[in-house]
Motif scaffolding. Structure first.
Motif, PDB file in Angstrom:
ATOM      1  N   LEU A  12     -21.296 -10.040   1.523  1.00 61.17           N
ATOM      2  CA  LEU A  12     -22.305  -9.380   2.357  1.00 61.17           C
ATOM      3  C   LEU A  12     -21.801  -8.024   2.840  1.00 61.17           C
ATOM      4  O   LEU A  12     -22.524  -7.024   2.785  1.00 61.17           O
ATOM      5  N   LEU A  13     -20.568  -7.977   3.323  1.00 57.23           N
ATOM      6  CA  LEU A  13     -20.008  -6.721   3.824  1.00 57.23           C
ATOM      7  C   LEU A  13     -19.944  -5.672   2.713  1.00 57.23           C
ATOM      8  O   LEU A  13     -20.226  -4.489   2.946  1.00 57.23           O
ATOM      9  N   ALA A  14     -19.595  -6.103   1.511  1.00 56.19           N
ATOM     10  CA  ALA A  14     -19.554  -5.169   0.377  1.00 56.19           C
ATOM     11  C   ALA A  14     -20.947  -4.632   0.072  1.00 56.19           C
ATOM     12  O   ALA A  14     -21.121  -3.432  -0.194  1.00 56.19           O
ATOM     13  N   ASP A  15     -21.952  -5.503   0.126  1.00 55.39           N
ATOM     14  CA  ASP A  15     -23.326  -5.072  -0.138  1.00 55.39           C
ATOM     15  C   ASP A  15     -23.809  -4.078   0.918  1.00 55.39           C
ATOM     16  O   ASP A  15     -24.538  -3.128   0.615  1.00 55.39           O
ATOM     17  N   LEU A  16     -23.410  -4.314   2.180  1.00 55.31           N
ATOM     18  CA  LEU A  16     -23.844  -3.450   3.279  1.00 55.31           C
ATOM     19  C   LEU A  16     -22.992  -2.194   3.411  1.00 55.31           C
ATOM     20  O   LEU A  16     -23.371  -1.261   4.123  1.00 55.31           O
ATOM     21  N   GLY A  17     -21.821  -2.182   2.763  1.00 54.39           N
ATOM     22  CA  GLY A  17     -20.903  -1.063   2.912  1.00 54.39           C
ATOM     23  C   GLY A  17     -20.311  -0.993   4.297  1.00 54.39           C
ATOM     24  O   GLY A  17     -20.032   0.101   4.825  1.00 54.39           O
ATOM     25  N   LEU A  18     -20.081  -2.157   4.915  1.00 55.04           N
ATOM     26  CA  LEU A  18     -19.554  -2.226   6.275  1.00 55.04           C
ATOM     27  C   LEU A  18     -18.236  -2.985   6.298  1.00 55.04           C
ATOM     28  O   LEU A  18     -17.935  -3.765   5.395  1.00 55.04           O
ATOM     29  N   THR A  19     -17.469  -2.749   7.351  1.00 55.46           N
ATOM     30  CA  THR A  19     -16.317  -3.594   7.629  1.00 55.46           C
ATOM     31  C   THR A  19     -16.770  -4.710   8.562  1.00 55.46           C
ATOM     32  O   THR A  19     -17.854  -4.642   9.166  1.00 55.46           O
TER      33      THR A  19
END
Length: 374
Positions: free
Chosen positions: A285-292
């Protein structure tokens, strides 16, 4: 119906003959699950003491979650899925369950050919060595010969495994390029298991299933920390939060619960049903959102909404989930539930990795992706 009756008879006879009480070290509870590895057999449901059990309705290729029962004598009945106890083809019959047993009952063979039977595997759940994973391999391909599981250099880690049998090995955690081949050969591969990742402190159940022309793999995995309270003989596995805290595969979920201030609430009386995403699900999910993780956790309103969408205010076992079209959550929106050839799907594409992990205040189901409120 004759073949269905034979299938149900096999399950009942296995329960009656394999689960006779035998006091064993390693826990006060009896642990039972069923694997449906018969390609042409319809789904079934199992009743315990007049109620649908925690063993969910199973279609081909599915492995149920563990059902935990205090050693005792139980009334068991089995009926075709979608019917009722009154339609049970066999039973109710009284079955005595023994302490400390971890039994997987594999339905194998073919309904049309009249070869339905059950292969029973007793799994040696217990402490693992540092850095180890436990792997039980089961041969469920009826028209395949005895098989070996080999490494790329031809070294066999499992040898001469016959149809209907399973064996357990402990190996160092890591990623392996494995092949299932006819015993005594190095190919061609019946199944190519290249890139098999085995996590530290995890028990795996790997079934080679279907037919030789179209082989498949069925997989179940559960961590040592999740089953540790049961191995210690405790009948109180703690809260749903305690289960998450005890399993390193849920460390991101635990951090998220703490950031949202939900830990205390989920340690309450409940009951709760928690759909618990693994660390891998959060990382995707974090990779998809580009978030840490820190960036996601900083938005506490969004984080709280997402987490509450994973909690239902009831104790819903997998059989309950499979029988409805949706389930209400503490977030306010409902999770869509569907059933297809691969089993239960939450919001169309999220799958259950492990089911029916019982807590004192609810039940936990492990899922492979993070659910997002609609």
């Amino acid at each position: 119906m004759k073949h269905m009756t034979r299938f149900i008879t096999v399950i009942i006879l296995v329960l009656m003959t394999s689960l006779i009480a035998q006091a064993q070290d390693g826990g006060e509870l009896a642990q039972i699950r069923i694997a449906h590895f018969s390609p042409d057999t319809p789904a079934v449901e199992i009743y315990v003491n007049g109620e649908l059990s925690g063993i969910q309705t199973l279609t081909f290729g599915q492995i149920s979650g563990w059902v935990q029962l205090v050693p005792d004598t139980y009334s068991i009945a089995v009926a075709p899925a979608g019917t009722s106890l009154a339609d049970a083809a066999i039973g109710p019959v009284d079955v005595t369950l023994g302490a400390g047993q971890w039994l997987t009952i594999n339905a194998i063979g073919s309904l049309n050919s009249g070869t339905l039977t059950a292969g029973v595997v007793s799994e040696p759940y217990g402490s693992l060595g540092a850095g180890e994973a436990s792997v039980t391999v089961f041969h469920g391909i009826e028209d395949a010969p005895n098989v070996d599981v080999i490494l790329p250099d031809g070294t066999a880690v499992v040898q001469n495994l016959p149809f209907g049998s399973g064996t357990t090995i402990n190996v160092p955690a890591g990623t392996y390029d494995l092949s299932v081949v006819a015993a005594g050969t190095t190919g061609p591969a019946v199944l190519d298991l290249s890139g098999t990742a085995l996590a530290n402190g995890t028990y795996y159940y790997v079934g080679a299933i279907n037919r030789l022309a179209t082989p498949q793999v069925a997989l179940a995995a559960i961590s040592f920390n999740t089953v540790a309270p049961l191995l210690a003989g405790g009948n109180n596995p703690g809260t749903v939060v305690d289960i998450a805290l005890s399993d390193p595969n849920f460390s991101i979920l635990v951090d998220a619960l703490q950031a949202a201030g939900l830990v205390e609430a989920l340690q309450g009386d409940g009951p709760f049903t928690v759909f618990a995403p693994t660390n891998a699900a959060f990382l995707a999910l974090l990779a998809d959102l580009g978030l840490t993780a820190e960036e996601l956790f900083a938005d506490t309103d969004l984080l709280t909404s997402v987490l509450l969408y994973h909690v239902a205010p009831t104790r819903a076992f997998s059989t309950d989930i499979a029988g409805v079209q949706g389930i209400a959550t503490l977030q306010g929106s409902g999770i869509n539930i569907g059933v297809d050839a691969q089993g239960v799907a939450l919001d169309f594409d999220t799958r259950l990795l492990a089911t029916d992990i019982q807590a004192g205040n609810g039940v936990v189901h492990v899922i492979d992706s993070v659910l997002i409120p609609r």
